[in-house]
Design an enzyme around this catalytic site. Structure first.
Site, PDB file in Angstrom:
ATOM      1  N   ARG A  69      -4.343   3.980   4.356  1.00 52.12           N
ATOM      2  CA  ARG A  69      -3.632   4.635   3.274  1.00 52.12           C
ATOM      3  C   ARG A  69      -4.040   4.031   1.933  1.00 52.12           C
ATOM      4  O   ARG A  69      -4.541   2.899   1.868  1.00 52.12           O
ATOM      5  CB  ARG A  69      -2.121   4.554   3.461  1.00 52.12           C
ATOM      6  CG  ARG A  69      -1.545   3.165   3.336  1.00 52.12           C
ATOM      7  CD  ARG A  69      -0.099   3.090   3.836  1.00 52.12           C
ATOM      8  NE  ARG A  69       0.733   4.162   3.318  1.00 52.12           N
ATOM      9  CZ  ARG A  69       1.222   5.157   4.079  1.00 52.12           C
ATOM     10  NH1 ARG A  69       0.954   5.208   5.369  1.00 52.12           N
ATOM     11  NH2 ARG A  69       1.975   6.094   3.534  1.00 52.12           N
TER      12      ARG A  69
ATOM     13  N   GLN B 250       0.863  -1.178   0.000  1.00 50.38           N
ATOM     14  CA  GLN B 250       0.000   0.000   0.000  1.00 50.38           C
ATOM     15  C   GLN B 250       0.905   1.236   0.000  1.00 50.38           C
ATOM     16  O   GLN B 250       1.456   1.614   1.030  1.00 50.38           O
ATOM     17  CB  GLN B 250      -0.921  -0.019   1.212  1.00 50.38           C
ATOM     18  CG  GLN B 250      -1.737  -1.313   1.346  1.00 50.38           C
ATOM     19  CD  GLN B 250      -2.809  -1.452   0.276  1.00 50.38           C
ATOM     20  OE1 GLN B 250      -3.810  -0.750   0.285  1.00 50.38           O
ATOM     21  NE2 GLN B 250      -2.588  -2.362  -0.660  1.00 50.38           N
TER      22      GLN B 250
ATOM     23  N   ALA C 129     -11.629   2.646   4.331  1.00 49.16           N
ATOM     24  CA  ALA C 129     -10.676   1.786   3.639  1.00 49.16           C
ATOM     25  C   ALA C 129      -9.848   2.562   2.621  1.00 49.16           C
ATOM     26  O   ALA C 129     -10.047   3.759   2.390  1.00 49.16           O
ATOM     27  CB  ALA C 129     -11.419   0.632   2.958  1.00 49.16           C
ATOM     28  N   HIS C 130      -8.924   1.838   1.972  1.00 50.98           N
ATOM     29  CA  HIS C 130      -7.983   2.499   1.065  1.00 50.98           C
ATOM     30  C   HIS C 130      -8.677   3.112  -0.152  1.00 50.98           C
ATOM     31  O   HIS C 130      -9.646   2.595  -0.676  1.00 50.98           O
ATOM     32  CB  HIS C 130      -6.873   1.541   0.622  1.00 50.98           C
ATOM     33  CG  HIS C 130      -7.327   0.266  -0.005  1.00 50.98           C
ATOM     34  ND1 HIS C 130      -6.471  -0.786  -0.245  1.00 50.98           N
ATOM     35  CD2 HIS C 130      -8.534  -0.143  -0.456  1.00 50.98           C
ATOM     36  CE1 HIS C 130      -7.132  -1.765  -0.814  1.00 50.98           C
ATOM     37  NE2 HIS C 130      -8.378  -1.405  -0.949  1.00 50.98           N
ATOM     38  N   ASN C 131      -8.122   4.278  -0.531  1.00 48.74           N
ATOM     39  CA  ASN C 131      -8.541   5.004  -1.733  1.00 48.74           C
ATOM     40  C   ASN C 131      -9.949   5.600  -1.654  1.00 48.74           C
ATOM     41  O   ASN C 131     -10.497   6.025  -2.673  1.00 48.74           O
ATOM     42  CB  ASN C 131      -8.409   4.136  -2.988  1.00 48.74           C
ATOM     43  CG  ASN C 131      -6.976   3.691  -3.218  1.00 48.74           C
ATOM     44  OD1 ASN C 131      -6.641   2.528  -2.986  1.00 48.74           O
ATOM     45  ND2 ASN C 131      -6.122   4.613  -3.628  1.00 48.74           N
TER      46      ASN C 131
END
EC number: 2.3.1.191
Length: 343
Positions: free
Chosen positions: A214, A194, A235-237
């Site tokens: 991240r 990540q 969560a990511h993004n």
């Protein structure tokens, strides 16, 4: 303690009654007493004004004649109450300087404060008047804007960005790895590094034990003025637009984009790769499984009911497919019937 005319000078509004009345705190209509400033934010509680013992009240224009108490008349009593509460309860002052037990490898402005047992790694850029509470960890290359305050045991992973005047409550984790794995043919999971960041705008508040992952490749972005409650998982993004508010225990899956000025109710769940428009309200407990393209209020849950009724209703739901098949068969039979045939 403030006189009513001092409050109006600070915050505006129309003063009706004795301007010299002094108040020391805000309180509800039911609990207010001498020296308190109460507020009527909802007209359905107007009858409680008659028995209110406050020294003064905050009311809307349509309620100005409902009481003889000294009063401040304003278009939005609840917002006015919030601003008065800020005047009465400013954040506690924290002395500048680095505690003897803190480990700091970055240059800090003289106005910054670092608490006991905290650590700040090399390359971190810390703004003026930043407060880093006891036990916090600030990773390498982190940026924290001026006036932001991190309460005890906040962790900010490497490279993440926190804007100005933010508040991060105890136990928040910013920039841990997102849940990114590829499944091999033998069933094992291959970790995907990540490599994105978390970028948090200005005037954001992050609740206790909330986690923001991240990005996998691009950044996870939290817009200016966003307010996040306790125990939220982002969560990511994910990207959250400015001035959106998210209540406790919400889960937002990866790569979801949420618009500006949205309100997400407690324990709602939003699956990944969706888009939610600006000015959307998601009711508490709702599971969002598809994108929402228009502003409005969206709800997908069942009201509580006695257990025997729930069991009976669920039994009907289990047979819903067969019921649909029977209805279709009846419709087909009617379509085939001779329309000229009579009894």
């Amino acid at each position: 303690m403030f006189r009513l005319d001092e409050l109006v000078a600070h915050l505006g509004g129309e003063l009706v009654g004795d301007p010299a009345v002094a108040v020391r705190r805000v309180a509800t209509l039911d609990q207010a007493g001498e020296g308190d400033l109460a507020f009527l934010a909802n007209r359905k509680y107007a009858a409680r004004l008659a028995d209110c013992r406050a020294s003064a009240v905050i009311v809307a224009p349509e309620a100005r004649e409902l009481t003889a108490l000294p009063r401040i008349v304003t278009a939005d009593p609840y917002v006015y109450f919030a601003r008065v509460a800020q005047l009465f309860n400013p954040p506690a002052a924290v002395p500048a300087g680095v505690h003897a037990t803190a480990a700091v490898e970055a240059d800090l402005p003289a106005s910054a404060s670092v608490g006991a047992g905290a650590s700040v790694e090399a390359g971190a850029r810390i703004g003026e008047d930043v407060v880093i509470g006891p036990g916090c960890h600030i990773g390498r290359g982190v940026t924290i804007g001026a006036g932001s305050r991190l309460h005890a045991n906040v962790t900010v992973y490497h490279g993440c960005v926190i804007g100005a005047r933010c508040i991060l409550h105890a136990g928040a984790v910013i920039g841990a790895d997102g849940f990114g794995f590829a499944r091999d043919r033998d069933g094992s999971w291959i970790k995907i590094p990540q490599v994105g960041r978390v970028v948090i705008g200005d005037d954001v508040e992050v609740g206790a034990n909330t986690t923001i992952d991240r990005g996998a490749l691009d950044d996870t972005v939290i817009g200016n003025g966003v307010k996040l409650d306790n125990q939220i998982q982002i969560a990511h993004n994910v990207r959250i637009g400015e001035k959106t508010a998210v209540a406790g225990c919400v889960g937002i899956a990866g790569s979801t984009v949420i618009g500006a000025r949205c309100m997400i109710g407690g324990q709602a769940g939003i699956i990944g790769h969706l888009s939610i428009a600006d000015d959307v309200v998601v009711s508490a407990g709702t599971l969002v499984t598809k994108s929402i393209h228009r502003a409005g209020v969206y709800t997908a849950n069942l009201p509580v009911q006695p257990h025997p009724e729930w069991v009976k209703n669920f039994a009907h739901l289990r047979h819903l497919d067969s019921l649909v098949d029977r209805i279709r068969a009846l419709e087909q039979g009617l379509d085939k019937a001779d329309p000229t045939e009579s009894d």
